[in-house]
Design a protein around this motif. Structure first.
Motif, PDB file in Angstrom:
ATOM      1  N   ALA A 255      -2.958  -5.021   0.548  1.00  0.00           N
ATOM      2  CA  ALA A 255      -2.928  -4.034  -0.112  1.00  0.00           C
ATOM      3  C   ALA A 255      -3.982  -2.955   0.303  1.00  0.00           C
ATOM      4  N   PHE A 256      -4.939  -3.158   0.892  1.00  0.00           N
ATOM      5  CA  PHE A 256      -5.845  -2.374   1.688  1.00  0.00           C
ATOM      6  C   PHE A 256      -5.423  -1.790   3.071  1.00  0.00           C
ATOM      7  N   ARG A 257      -4.610  -2.157   3.509  1.00  0.00           N
ATOM      8  CA  ARG A 257      -4.099  -1.809   4.689  1.00  0.00           C
ATOM      9  C   ARG A 257      -2.836  -1.214   4.832  1.00  0.00           C
ATOM     10  N   GLN A 258      -2.281  -1.070   3.609  1.00  0.00           N
ATOM     11  CA  GLN A 258      -0.861  -0.249   3.293  1.00  0.00           C
ATOM     12  C   GLN A 258      -1.270   1.249   3.247  1.00  0.00           C
ATOM     13  N   PRO A 259      -0.153   2.162   3.827  1.00  0.00           N
ATOM     14  CA  PRO A 259      -0.464   3.382   3.890  1.00  0.00           C
ATOM     15  C   PRO A 259      -0.697   4.136   2.501  1.00  0.00           C
ATOM     16  N   ARG A 260      -1.742   5.155   2.374  1.00  0.00           N
ATOM     17  CA  ARG A 260      -1.639   5.868   1.066  1.00  0.00           C
ATOM     18  C   ARG A 260      -0.775   6.815   0.957  1.00  0.00           C
ATOM     19  N   LEU A 261       0.169   6.889   0.151  1.00  0.00           N
ATOM     20  CA  LEU A 261       0.910   8.081  -0.057  1.00  0.00           C
ATOM     21  C   LEU A 261       1.036   8.649  -1.367  1.00  0.00           C
ATOM     22  N   THR A 262       1.200   9.841  -1.352  1.00  0.00           N
ATOM     23  CA  THR A 262       1.354  10.741  -2.984  1.00  0.00           C
ATOM     24  C   THR A 262       2.532  11.494  -2.990  1.00  0.00           C
ATOM     25  N   PHE A 263       3.207  11.594  -4.106  1.00  0.00           N
ATOM     26  CA  PHE A 263       4.094  12.528  -4.189  1.00  0.00           C
ATOM     27  C   PHE A 263       3.734  13.963  -4.604  1.00  0.00           C
ATOM     28  N   ASN A 264       4.237  14.955  -3.467  1.00  0.00           N
ATOM     29  CA  ASN A 264       4.273  16.219  -3.967  1.00  0.00           C
ATOM     30  C   ASN A 264       5.275  16.945  -4.595  1.00  0.00           C
ATOM     31  N   ILE A 265       5.015  17.417  -5.799  1.00  0.00           N
ATOM     32  CA  ILE A 265       6.135  17.982  -6.546  1.00  0.00           C
ATOM     33  C   ILE A 265       6.698  19.264  -6.124  1.00  0.00           C
ATOM     34  N   ASP A 266       6.004  20.005  -5.374  1.00  0.00           N
ATOM     35  CA  ASP A 266       6.169  21.356  -4.816  1.00  0.00           C
ATOM     36  C   ASP A 266       7.281  20.890  -3.613  1.00  0.00           C
ATOM     37  N   LYS A 267       6.958  20.090  -2.828  1.00  0.00           N
ATOM     38  CA  LYS A 267       7.701  19.922  -1.669  1.00  0.00           C
ATOM     39  C   LYS A 267       8.625  18.853  -1.919  1.00  0.00           C
ATOM     40  N   LYS A 268       8.526  17.865  -3.013  1.00  0.00           N
ATOM     41  CA  LYS A 268       9.434  16.854  -3.576  1.00  0.00           C
ATOM     42  C   LYS A 268       9.308  15.845  -2.358  1.00  0.00           C
ATOM     43  N   HIS A 269       8.381  15.467  -1.819  1.00  0.00           N
ATOM     44  CA  HIS A 269       8.213  14.600  -0.786  1.00  0.00           C
ATOM     45  C   HIS A 269       7.064  13.765  -0.825  1.00  0.00           C
ATOM     46  N   PHE A 270       6.935  12.508  -0.147  1.00  0.00           N
ATOM     47  CA  PHE A 270       5.571  11.841  -0.195  1.00  0.00           C
ATOM     48  C   PHE A 270       5.022  12.227   1.110  1.00  0.00           C
ATOM     49  N   LEU A 271       3.586  12.329   0.876  1.00  0.00           N
ATOM     50  CA  LEU A 271       2.716  12.748   1.971  1.00  0.00           C
ATOM     51  C   LEU A 271       1.543  11.916   1.919  1.00  0.00           C
TER      52      LEU A 271
ATOM     53  N   GLU B  15       0.453  10.644 -10.691  1.00  0.00           N
ATOM     54  CA  GLU B  15       1.368  10.256  -9.908  1.00  0.00           C
ATOM     55  C   GLU B  15       2.337   9.359 -10.443  1.00  0.00           C
ATOM     56  N   ARG B  16       2.311   8.412 -11.347  1.00  0.00           N
ATOM     57  CA  ARG B  16       2.970   7.588 -11.639  1.00  0.00           C
ATOM     58  C   ARG B  16       4.166   8.548 -12.630  1.00  0.00           C
ATOM     59  N   TYR B  17       3.794   9.515 -13.330  1.00  0.00           N
ATOM     60  CA  TYR B  17       4.436  10.385 -14.248  1.00  0.00           C
ATOM     61  C   TYR B  17       5.440  11.177 -13.247  1.00  0.00           C
ATOM     62  N   ASN B  18       4.996  11.775 -12.124  1.00  0.00           N
ATOM     63  CA  ASN B  18       5.740  12.580 -11.245  1.00  0.00           C
ATOM     64  C   ASN B  18       6.660  11.791 -10.473  1.00  0.00           C
ATOM     65  N   ILE B  19       6.470  10.398 -10.146  1.00  0.00           N
ATOM     66  CA  ILE B  19       7.458   9.477  -9.399  1.00  0.00           C
ATOM     67  C   ILE B  19       8.642   9.101 -10.613  1.00  0.00           C
ATOM     68  N   ILE B  20       8.101   8.863 -11.796  1.00  0.00           N
ATOM     69  CA  ILE B  20       9.390   8.758 -12.918  1.00  0.00           C
ATOM     70  C   ILE B  20      10.178   9.896 -13.203  1.00  0.00           C
ATOM     71  N   HIS B  21       9.326  11.057 -13.154  1.00  0.00           N
ATOM     72  CA  HIS B  21      10.193  12.135 -13.513  1.00  0.00           C
ATOM     73  C   HIS B  21      11.226  12.570 -12.394  1.00  0.00           C
ATOM     74  N   GLN B  22      10.731  12.733 -11.282  1.00  0.00           N
ATOM     75  CA  GLN B  22      11.633  12.936 -10.140  1.00  0.00           C
ATOM     76  C   GLN B  22      12.848  11.816  -9.980  1.00  0.00           C
ATOM     77  N   ARG B  23      12.620  10.643 -10.537  1.00  0.00           N
ATOM     78  CA  ARG B  23      13.559   9.782 -10.308  1.00  0.00           C
ATOM     79  C   ARG B  23      14.536   9.820 -11.600  1.00  0.00           C
TER      80      ARG B  23
END
Length: 790
Positions: free
Chosen positions: A199-215, A236-244
């Motif tokens: 879990a500590f070597r996994q890439p850290r990603l965030t969902f950008n609501i403006d670009k609608k993509h993971f950065l 972050e949790r809300y944005n992922i579920i909302h775009q889903r």
């Protein structure tokens, strides 16, 4: 005179040579001119970006499923105008340049949004040296005859942990098919393709609501993050579920529609309609008495009442008359979960909420009044193929997040097809190894301080050691101590080390398993170092693996088993190893072709403790003689008790007693009663498993609780605990739940159960059984196994 006239003058004024050129009689060709331009002249033009936009849209978006930003379009327009000139449209020069740039971008595993940055500048600089006369020369595409995908391929990383995939020989970052020569070079042992991602070597990603993509998150992780990271954890949790939900067909307005159909009900159920429309909480102001559908997070307000929050505001929630939207099984509804609520908004024109915005005087504050819910449910789950945009309905449609590398093992769109072909060659039905190395053994609650645990573990290892085909790997999950280690009154550091010494003594009796299998150890809440300050309570997740200080004896057992076997002569033979990983952790087999999430937690008990009441809090007991109403099997939170209420299954001793009473004529009735009891227990176990699955998977996270209930690392939590996209298999190691294997929306959820399960007490029923899950890597399905220990 005539002779002098025939002789040409050689004076500087005439510039004629002394010896004239011989006449061309057709016997030899004329010499080439002294100057001939080798490159066609291209006059640069100023190409406006709006003029190039239609062509770029057809090439990038329609053909390659990419999106161009304004800055990237400006850079491409300047490049095409400078190198293609006026022939960019008539001769099709601009389209070829755009096509080559799009191919290079996708070959480099770029994001779905093409931005103007160092990567695009590198591609244009490379392409500039491959152009002649405004055209991209096929023979010179790249340097030294390389392809554009080779030019855009990033350099290999030198910091890869664990065993290598052997991808350098296969060049798996290119979507080309696997040929026979490349397959012969790859390793045919499935364990060589197993990768444990901490879990500590996994890439850290965030969902950008403006670009609608993971950065990618560039900020480093700190032990004391900013308070804004705590807010971003829930956003972050809300944005992922909302775009889903926005991509769900039920929440998309039809293209040809005369108007929006309101939500209509028949009784308490929502009837079929055109589409559902979400309403932000701030938009409820001034719309009292109207029906709305809200998406928000359940929370407990400072006044102690239940509320629902979204990014625009908060409002008090009344669930007294609510029913569940899920007809199959009612999920748990706990504070911290994001839910869908359908109901009516009631305004409050008196009291503190008379201003309409509460005491905060802002859009983000508490909205006056209350929301009376008639139905409440969890958001619908999106299948993995839909999230990644692959293999949807009639074919490969692309789009979505297929180019996003969520685990650092390559994206689905870049190497997924190739990895699945290698998977079929290595462990498929036609593979040479067959099903010999497709099994993965999963054991949970391996409490080493209980004597029955070591006996059960020895019984299981004896079965697999005596088998003709050994499994590929073992996954052992904690708690490895029944009490919190180094918490004062619990197990001390010396005693905890002795537990693993005893385990090493058991493993040393099976050297063939140590040499040929991969052993993965996942800690629990009672394991150090986190247990030293939690005292048995829920620790912060994700948490690191067990320190090397306590596992030295097990590592010595692996080294001894390897030395006793001597050097191996097999090319594909890989030595066994022990991997101490985090909780939760992820296992990938053949890259993105197979993802397994392993999580050890008593999550069902946490759901039962924190669940809120939905609908009527009491039910009428038909067996009661009086007419008063009383609760029926409810706990302090008003939720139905699931653990401890399951009838004990019938065992062999019960069948023996039934056979002895066959002479009295009561055996048939007792047998029917035993079968009914076992069937009822099985039905309750399946319903409990369905309820747990419906409470976890729709939340797209492993911990849908407030931080006071389940602490989460603010920086690692969004990525390490994420369940979006859905994994192929989710292992929920919960000892308080019965063993189950169920599949929901393409995600196979398994629970190995407690390793040592008592069959009950009483005369003839003092038997103990060991249970575990045997998982097939190729079919991605698990089967429950059990064996009687004593």
């Amino acid at each position: 005179m005539q002779a002098s006239a025939a002789t040409l003058s050689s004076s500087p004024a005439f510039g004629t040579p002394v010896h004239p050129f011989p006449a061309n009689d057709g016997r030899r060709p004329l010499p080439p001119p002294a100057f001939k331009p080798a490159i066609a002249t291209i006059l640069p033009i100023l190409l406006p970006p709006p003029t190039l936009r239609p062509l770029a849209f057809r090439t990038f978006t329609k053909k390659h499923n990419l999106t161009l930003t304004s800055s990237a379009l400006q850079a491409l327009a300047s490049f095409i105008g400078r190198h293609c000139g006026s022939g960019w449209r008539e001769e099709g020069l601009g389209e070829k340049v755009l096509e080559e740039v799009a191919r290079m971008w996708k070959a480099a595993d770029g994001a779905a949004i093409v931005e103007d940055g160092e990567k695009l500048k590198t591609f244009l600089h490379t392409l500039e040296g491959c152009m002649s006369g405004g055209r991209v020369l096929p023979a010179k595409t790249g340097a030294s005859g390389l392809r554009s995908s080779d030019l855009s391929r990033p350099p290999p990383s030198l910091e890869r942990e664990g065993s290598s995939f052997g991808l350098s020989e296969l060049r798996v970052d290119s979507p080309a098919p696997v040929d026979e020569e490349q397959f012969e070079d790859c390793n045919k042992d499935p364990r060589s393709w197993l990768k444990v991602v901490s879990a500590f070597r996994q890439p850290r990603l965030t969902f950008n609501i403006d670009k609608k993509h993971f950065l990618t998150v560039e900020k480093p992780v700190t032990p004391f993050p900013s308070p804004s990271h705590k807010t971003a954890l829930f956003r972050e949790r809300y944005n992922i579920i909302h775009q889903r939900l926005q991509r769900n067909p039920a929440f998309q307005a039809p293209s040809l529609s005369t108007g929006h159909a309101p939500l209509r009900r028949t009784g308490s159920a929502i009837t079929e309609q055109q589409f559902f429309k979400l309403t932000p909480i701030s938009n409820l102001l001034g719309r009292g008495g109207s029906t709305h559908l809200l998406l928000g997070m359940l929370a407990v307000a400072p006044t102690g009442t239940l509320a629902i929050n979204d990014l625009s505001g908060s409002i008090s929630l009344n669930l007294q008359h609510a029913t569940s939207m899920q007809a199959d099984a009612e999920p748990y509804f706990c504070p911290g979960m994001i839910v869908l609520v359908d109901g009516v908004y009631e305004e409050d024109w008196a009291g503190a909420g008379s201003s309409g915005l509460g005491n905060t005087q802002g859009v983000g504050g508490s909205i006056g009044g209350r929301f009376v819910a008639f139905q409440i449910g969890v958001p619908p789950v999106e299948q993995r193929n839909l999230s990644l945009g692959i293999n949807v309905s009639a074919g490969d449609v692309g789009g979505a997040f297929g180019w996003t590398d969520f685990l650092g093992q390559g994206s689905e769109r870049s190497i997924g097809t190739r990895m699945r072909k290698i998977e079929n060659r290595v462990i498929g039905p036609d593979a040479a190894l067959g099903i010999s190395r497709r099994r993965m053994v999963m054991l949970a609650s391996v409490t080493l301080d209980q004597p029955t645990t070591l006996a059960a573990l020895r019984k299981i290892l004896e079965q697999y050691s005596a088998a003709e085909n050994l499994p590929s790997s073992f996954v052992l999950m904690g708690d490895f101590s029944s009490k919190a280690a180094m918490a004062g009154a619990g197990t001390g550091s010396i005693e905890y080390k002795e537990l693993f010494n005893d385990l090493a003594a058991v493993l040393a009796d099976f050297p063939s398993l140590l040499r040929s299998c991969t052993w993965v150890f996942v800690p629990g809440d009672n394991d150090p170092w986190a247990s030293s300050f939690s005292a048995g309570a829920g620790t912060i997740i994700p948490r690191e693996g067990i320190p090397d200080l306590f596992t030295s004896r097990i590592k010595r057992a692996f080294a001894t088993a390897k030395s006793e076997a001597g050097p191996t002569s097999k090319k594909d033979e890989i030595d066994g190893e022990a991997i101490w990983t985090s909780n939760p952790t992820r296992l990938t087999v053949f890259g993105p072709a197979h993802e397994i999430v392993v999580f050890r937690d008593n999550i069902s008990a946490r759901f039962r403790r924190n669940a809120v009441r939905v609908g009527q809090s009491v039910t009428v007991d038909p067996a009661s003689t009086n007419s008063e109403r009383r609760p029926s099997q409810t706990n302090d939170d008003g939720d139905i008790e699931m653990s401890g209420a399951l009838p004990e299954p019938a065992d062999e001793s019960l069948h023996t007693s039934i056979e002895r009473e066959d002479q009295d004529g009561t055996a048939s009735s007792r047998l029917a009663a035993a079968i009914n009891t076992a069937t009822a227990a099985e039905n309750l176990a399946v319903q409990a498993a369905k309820r747990l699955i419906l409470s976890v998977l729709p939340q797209s996270t492993l911990s849908p609780f407030p931080l006071a209930t389940r602490p989460v690392h603010w920086d690692h939590g969004p990525s390490a605990l994420s369940l979006y996209p859905l994994p192929h298999t989710l292992v929920l190691a919960d000892p308080e739940m019965p063993q189950f294997t169920l599949t929901y929306e393409g995600c196979h959820v398994v629970n190995p159960g407690r390793l040592v399960e008592s069959a009950g007490s009483g005369p003839g029923r003092r038997r103990t059984k060991a249970q575990w899950i045997e998982y097939d890597i190729y079919t991605k399905r698990g089967v429950g196994r059990e064996v009687w220990v004593g």
